[in-house]
Design an enzyme around this catalytic site. Structure first.
Site: not given
Length: 352
Positions: A20, A54, A95, A231
């Site tokens: 990430c 989101d 997710d 998360d």
């Protein structure tokens, strides 16, 4: 014919970033999205779209069911192909859990330098991703592949959630406590790995946390008093906490002494080990974070550290703390901890 993999290049040597940490910096991403000249369209059934950054899109199909859809993919964070596949798949399914949903199906996203990596290595990446889907109890039902310069792997995740159990990242309430499900430090560990500074115990801890499915999210969403879920991934703990604060119009306060850390990462951070994404994260949102005088540069690096397949961040009323922690620990998340609270004030994060 068996392909000789002894001359295969290290996976991490083929990518300019990993996990990430590959994400576009939050400030740049916001600028890109703001440049669209097309008017926003309203869809009554779209319960969650792009408005609050989101974790997944949610589309209601009837009174009791909504579809949760997400996609996540990145370049290698580790050199072991099977572990890379597992980490990428676990991260993608997170997710769905972060919305309170249950995964039902996945599709693979595959981009590989087909003439550079031995086919056995690529097959191991795919096998790793499929093993996680099997562990989650869902089929890996197809996907799409391309020949690319850098190796890329991830999933499209499809899940379901009852609309009343849907948890957005924007619904935190004043007085809520913040609970983090996994310890921080994955990005720093990955940077140390590239430099040959991560020992076997550190590597094992990194793989263990990044391949632990965030299953508690489905249960947490049904607990009365849990108001918001997200998360912690590429924008670091501060970035994703700031999203909670912006969505609720509140100040999120974090006690840095309470934040759980992976073993050895504090020492690595104190040696100056960090990812480039950590600096980009701070440059994007640092003006909206108040750091206390006692917060060290090393701790700032940890708080902005991009987490690959990071933990759930829960905003809940104080009466739900015990149930939330018991849910985490019942699923094997032994280091889940209360790290702060939401309180009245400007939309920002305050760290002490």
């Amino acid at each position: 014919m068996t392909i000789d993999t002894t001359q295969a290049p290290r996976l991490t040597s083929l990518s300019h970033g990993g996990g990430c940490g590959c994400k576009i910096a939050p400030g740049v991403l916001a600028d890109l999205m703001s440049r669209s000249a097309l008017p926003k369209q309203f869809y009554a059934q779209l319960l969650v779209g792009t408005e609050t950054a989101d974790d997944a899109a949610v589309y209601q199909i009837n009174d009791e069911q909504a579809i949760v859809a997400t996609t996540d993919f990145f370049m290698p964070i580790v050199d072991d192909p099977y572990d890379f596949g597992r980490i990428a798949a676990t991260n993608a399914l997170s997710d769905i859990y972060a919305m309170g949903g249950t995964p039902v199906m996945a599709l693979a996203i595959v981009g590989m330098p087909i003439n550079v990596l031995p086919h056995d290595v690529i097959a191991k990446i795919l096998e790793g991703g499929e093993s996680v889907c099997r562990d989650a109890g869902i089929p890996l039902a197809g996907g799409h592949s391309i020949d690319s310069v850098e190796p890329i792997y991830g999933l499209v995740g499809i899940g379901v959630v009852h609309p009343k159990n849907l948890k957005r990242n924007s619904d935190a309430q004043s007085g809520d406590v913040l609970i983090l499900g996994k310890p921080l430090g994955v990005g720093i560990q990955s940077a140390a790995l590239k430099k040959g500074l991560l020992d076997n115990a550190g590597y094992a801890a990194m793989v263990q946390t990044t391949t632990q499915l965030n299953r508690p999210g489905t249960v947490l969403a049904q607990i009365e008093g849990v108001h918001a879920l997200t998360d912690v991934t590429g924008f670091g703990l501060l970035g994703h906490t700031l999203e909670l604060a912006r969505g609720a119009g509140l100040t999120a306060s974090i006690d840095s002494d309470l934040v759980p850390l992976l073993p050895g990462v504090r020492e690595l951070a104190e040696q100056g080990i960090a990812t480039g994404a950590s600096a980009r994260n701070w440059a994007s949102y640092g003006t909206q974070v108040d750091l206390g005088e006692n917060v060290s540069d090393a701790m700032r690096s940890l708080l902005t550290d991009p987490q690959t397949s990071g933990g759930l961040l829960v905003s809940c009323q104080p009466s739900a703390i015990q149930q939330v922690l018991e849910t985490f620990k019942g699923h094997g998340f032994s280091e889940a901890s209360v790290i702060g609270r939401m309180q009245p004030g400007n939309a920002k994060v305050a760290v002490k």
